[in-house]
Scaffold this active site. Structure first.
Site, mmCIF file in Angstrom:
data_model
loop_
_atom_site.group_PDB
_atom_site.id
_atom_site.type_symbol
_atom_site.label_atom_id
_atom_site.label_comp_id
_atom_site.label_asym_id
_atom_site.label_seq_id
_atom_site.Cartn_x
_atom_site.Cartn_y
_atom_site.Cartn_z
ATOM 1 C CB CYS A 91 -0.934 0.014 1.204
ATOM 2 S SG CYS A 91 -2.133 -1.331 1.204
ATOM 3 C CG HIS A 359 -6.128 1.854 -0.365
ATOM 4 N ND1 HIS A 359 -4.968 2.396 -0.840
ATOM 5 C CD2 HIS A 359 -5.763 0.840 0.482
ATOM 6 C CE1 HIS A 359 -3.931 1.746 -0.304
ATOM 7 N NE2 HIS A 359 -4.389 0.804 0.496
ATOM 8 C CB CYS A 389 -1.179 0.423 7.871
ATOM 9 S SG CYS A 389 -2.723 0.340 6.935
#
Length: 403
Positions: A91, A359, A389
């Site tokens: 991510c 996202h 994260c």
């Protein structure tokens, strides 16, 4: 050491990551190339103006495989002498691309870079590349592997966040995102995606659900309860790692977790000399970057230790930061961050986040740096910190200072 500056930051709108999403017809290659072209056109970059394109994308298979960064350069209007580097830090890939670029400039390895990323989650499904930590028993057992949703629920259980806490946070994210769009706060950064005939396909984030309220979220079933309690029993695996927990409270669902979307983002990073040579004015200085490894089971707590690290290395405290962008992978991630640093929600994700807008894995890190910069400029504030994260237990962070 040479200072690294942000000269531009832009992104595409985020389209719903499914077959009926507006960007579904657009390949990762084309969306990447359009984003690179926008950087080139907005900043008048001719010839071999940048050293490299560093491009994050997480699921590096099929159309997103084969060093997509280099393919995107060749598909774009950039000079073919510019190479391309594809990276994957899950991510945080888009953020890591920016951080790598900044640190290359700082170290004298080139005057300028384009950095960012892409993810077409509706075309290349998350997880379709496989993952040793999930499928290789020798590692999965050693790491006490559980899926990310279980990890988010572990955070909620460990730090005392309730379903209502998470749902209230999600409702607020939706409200803030809707207000930001209504007030055109993203107007400087969001480019319109067009088809091959030049007709607009999408000019605003389409995942948002501004009518979301506590009642509508309350009707949703916890998304990870069944996989936690049924075989293979991920809750039991988690409690082997954390025996002080009597049970895992499953509070997350689609409404208080990040949305699956398509999108891309890019930043132009360069030295002072690069800006002077090209008649460009820097918008912000990249003051510090950091990354860290964390517990792979609870997995998503990385924003806390990496923020502690980057603040310590910068000689700063949380009170020195005017605004924070913390990726809303799951509500509990941001709730834990605010709890750990005693930071009010008025300084965190003031324009909403991934719960409302989605996202796109490889792009999000670059998106939130750009969002942070826009908001610092809009409000006249000085210093911001962006953090995410990361799967398998990592964290990344960037501190920027407006010029």
């Amino acid at each position: 050491m040479t200072e690294a500056y942000i000269y531009d930051a832009l992104r595409t709108p985020r389209g719903k990551g499914r077959k009926d999403g507006s960007l579904h017809e657009v390949t990762s290659l084309r969306l990447s190339a359009e984003t690179l072209n926008a950087v080139k056109e907005r900043n008048g970059l001719d010839g071999h103006a940048v050293e490299d394109v560093i491009w994050g994308n997480v699921t590096q298979v099929a159309e997103q495989g084969g060093c997509l960064a280099r393919s995107a350069v060749l598909a774009s209007d950039l000079d073919e002498r510019i190479p391309g580097l594809s990276i994957n830090r899950f991510c945080a890939s888009g953020m890591e691309a920016v951080n790598l670029a900044a640190n290359q400039v700082r170290g004298g390895a080139g005057q300028a870079y384009i950095a960012g990323g892409v993810e077409m989650m509706g075309r290349v499904p998350m997880g379709s590349d496989g993952a040793a930590i999930a499928v290789d028993p020798s590692l999965a057992m050693k790491a006490y592997f559980v899926p990310q949703g279980i990890s988010a629920d572990i955070i909620a259980t460990e730090y005392g966040f309730t379903r209502d806490d998470a749902d209230a946070f999600a409702v607020e994210s939706q409200k803030r995102a809707a207000k930001a769009w209504e007030e055109r706060r993203f107007g400087k950064s969001v480019i319109t995606v067009r088809d091959q005939n030049g007709l607009p396909i999408l000019d605003r984030d389409e995942y948002m659900r501004p009518g979301t309220d506590m009642q509508s979220l309350g009707s949703l079933k916890p998304a990870f309860k069944d996989m936690g309690e049924a075989m293979p029993g991920f809750d039991k695996i988690a409690m082997m790692k954390y025996p002080h927990l009597e049970r895992i409270e499953h509070i997350h669902h689609a409404g208080n977790s990040s949305g699956i979307v398509d999108g891309a983002a890019a930043l132009l990073i360069g030295s002072k000399e690069f800006g002077e040579a090209h008649g460009l004015k820097p918008r912000a200085r990249i003051r510090a970057t950091a990354k860290i490894g964390t517990d792979p089971t609870i997995m998503l707590t990385g924003p806390v230790p990496v923020t502690e690290k980057i603040l310590a290395e910068s000689g700063m405290s949380a009170s020195d930061i005017d605004l924070f962008e913390v990726n809303e992978a799951f509500a509990s991630v941001v709730l834990r961050f605010m709890q750990a640093f005693d930071v009010g929600h008025d300084k965190v994700n003031v324009n909403g986040g991934a719960i409302a807008m989605g996202h796109p894995l490889g792009a999000t890190g670059a998106i939130i740096i750009g969002t942070l910069l826009d908001e610092l400029e809009r409000t006249g504030k000085s210093t911001g910190l962006a953090t995410l994260c990361i799967a398998s237990g990592m964290g990344a962070a960037t501190i920027i200072e407006r010029v």
